[in-house]
Design a protein around this motif. Sequence first.
Motif, PDB file in Angstrom:
ATOM      1  N   ASP A   1       0.852  -1.172   0.000  1.00 34.88           N
ATOM      2  CA  ASP A   1       0.000   0.000   0.000  1.00 34.88           C
ATOM      3  C   ASP A   1       0.902   1.242   0.000  1.00 34.88           C
ATOM      4  O   ASP A   1       1.546   1.544   1.019  1.00 34.88           O
ATOM      5  N   ALA A   3       0.338   4.467  -0.016  1.00 32.11           N
ATOM      6  CA  ALA A   3       0.001   5.552   0.922  1.00 32.11           C
ATOM      7  C   ALA A   3       0.465   5.205   2.334  1.00 32.11           C
ATOM      8  O   ALA A   3       1.010   6.062   3.045  1.00 32.11           O
ATOM      9  N   GLU A   4       0.251   3.972   2.754  1.00 33.14           N
ATOM     10  CA  GLU A   4       0.671   3.554   4.098  1.00 33.14           C
ATOM     11  C   GLU A   4       2.195   3.555   4.213  1.00 33.14           C
ATOM     12  O   GLU A   4       2.749   4.002   5.222  1.00 33.14           O
ATOM     13  N   GLU A   6       4.295   5.400   2.493  1.00 33.69           N
ATOM     14  CA  GLU A   6       4.709   6.803   2.519  1.00 33.69           C
ATOM     15  C   GLU A   6       4.492   7.403   3.911  1.00 33.69           C
ATOM     16  O   GLU A   6       5.357   8.114   4.437  1.00 33.69           O
ATOM     17  N   ARG A   7       3.360   7.095   4.535  1.00 31.37           N
ATOM     18  CA  ARG A   7       3.079   7.585   5.881  1.00 31.37           C
ATOM     19  C   ARG A   7       4.128   7.083   6.876  1.00 31.37           C
ATOM     20  O   ARG A   7       4.654   7.852   7.683  1.00 31.37           O
ATOM     21  N   VAL A   8       4.472   5.810   6.799  1.00 27.00           N
ATOM     22  CA  VAL A   8       5.459   5.238   7.720  1.00 27.00           C
ATOM     23  C   VAL A   8       6.809   5.930   7.549  1.00 27.00           C
ATOM     24  O   VAL A   8       7.444   6.329   8.530  1.00 27.00           O
ATOM     25  N   THR A  10       7.550   8.947   6.276  1.00 26.72           N
ATOM     26  CA  THR A  10       7.560  10.371   6.646  1.00 26.72           C
ATOM     27  C   THR A  10       7.327  10.588   8.139  1.00 26.72           C
ATOM     28  O   THR A  10       7.920  11.482   8.736  1.00 26.72           O
ATOM     29  N   GLU A  11       6.476   9.768   8.754  1.00 27.92           N
ATOM     30  CA  GLU A  11       6.184   9.951  10.178  1.00 27.92           C
ATOM     31  C   GLU A  11       7.277   9.414  11.097  1.00 27.92           C
ATOM     32  O   GLU A  11       7.424   9.897  12.213  1.00 27.92           O
ATOM     33  N   THR A  12       8.029   8.442  10.658  1.00 34.82           N
ATOM     34  CA  THR A  12       9.061   7.863  11.531  1.00 34.82           C
ATOM     35  C   THR A  12      10.454   8.422  11.264  1.00 34.82           C
ATOM     36  O   THR A  12      11.374   8.145  12.035  1.00 34.82           O
ATOM     37  N   VAL A  40       9.434  10.613  -1.634  1.00 34.89           N
ATOM     38  CA  VAL A  40       9.700  11.210  -0.325  1.00 34.89           C
ATOM     39  C   VAL A  40      11.184  11.429  -0.031  1.00 34.89           C
ATOM     40  O   VAL A  40      11.513  12.048   0.981  1.00 34.89           O
ATOM     41  N   LYS A  64      11.032  15.846   9.488  1.00 38.63           N
ATOM     42  CA  LYS A  64      10.297  17.095   9.706  1.00 38.63           C
ATOM     43  C   LYS A  64      11.164  18.170  10.341  1.00 38.63           C
ATOM     44  O   LYS A  64      10.942  19.356  10.133  1.00 38.63           O
TER      45      LYS A  64
END
Length: 181
Positions: A1, A3-4, A6-8, A10-12, A40, A64
Motif C-alpha cells: 500500500d 500511501a501507508e 509513505e506515511r510510515v 515520513t512519520e518515523t 519522499v 520534519k
Amino acid sequence: DEAELERVFTETAGDVDAFVTSGGVSMGDYDVVKAVLSKVAEMHWMQMAIKPAKPFAFGMLRAKDGRGVPVFGLPGNPVSSMISYDLLARPASRMMMGNAEPERTKLRAIADVPLKRKRDGKEHFMRVVGHFSDDGRLHVRDSGPQGSHQLAATALANGVARVPDGDGLPAGADVEVFLLD
C-alpha cells in the motif's frame, strides 16, 4: 500500500538514524518501495557490477526537523540483501556510530578447491567455509551452490570470498575473504 508506506517513512523519519529496506529497488510491477522513496527522498538507483546484489539504492529522506536520514535500499533476494548490506549499509551505519573499523575483518586465504564462476563483467562474492590450517593460514572452500537464492550455502558459510571477473580461481590461489563470524 503506497500511501501507508509513505506515511510510515515520513512519520518515523524523525525517530530513526537510518532506514534499511529489503526488496522493491528493482523494476518489477510490485516495487512500491521504489515508487514511494522516489516521492519522499532524494534517491540514487544503481545497478552495481557485483554478484549477488546488483540492484542497490541510496538516498536521503528529510525528517520534519530538516535532518537528513540515510536510506539504504537493498535487493529483496536474501543472499543479495546480505551481501549488499555487508558491503555498503553495514560499514556506513557503523561509521555513523563512530566505529573506527566499520568493515568486517578481511584476510588473505588460500582456496583449497577451485572457486569456479563464469565471466560476466562482475565481481563475485562467494560464500565460503574457512578454517585455519597448520600453516597458520586461512583455507577456504565454497559452502555449496552459489545461486543468490541458496540459503543453505549462506547458513553454512563463515566467510565471503571476493572473486574477480574471469573464470574463477584455481585451487591453491590466494583470495581475499571477509569473515562473517
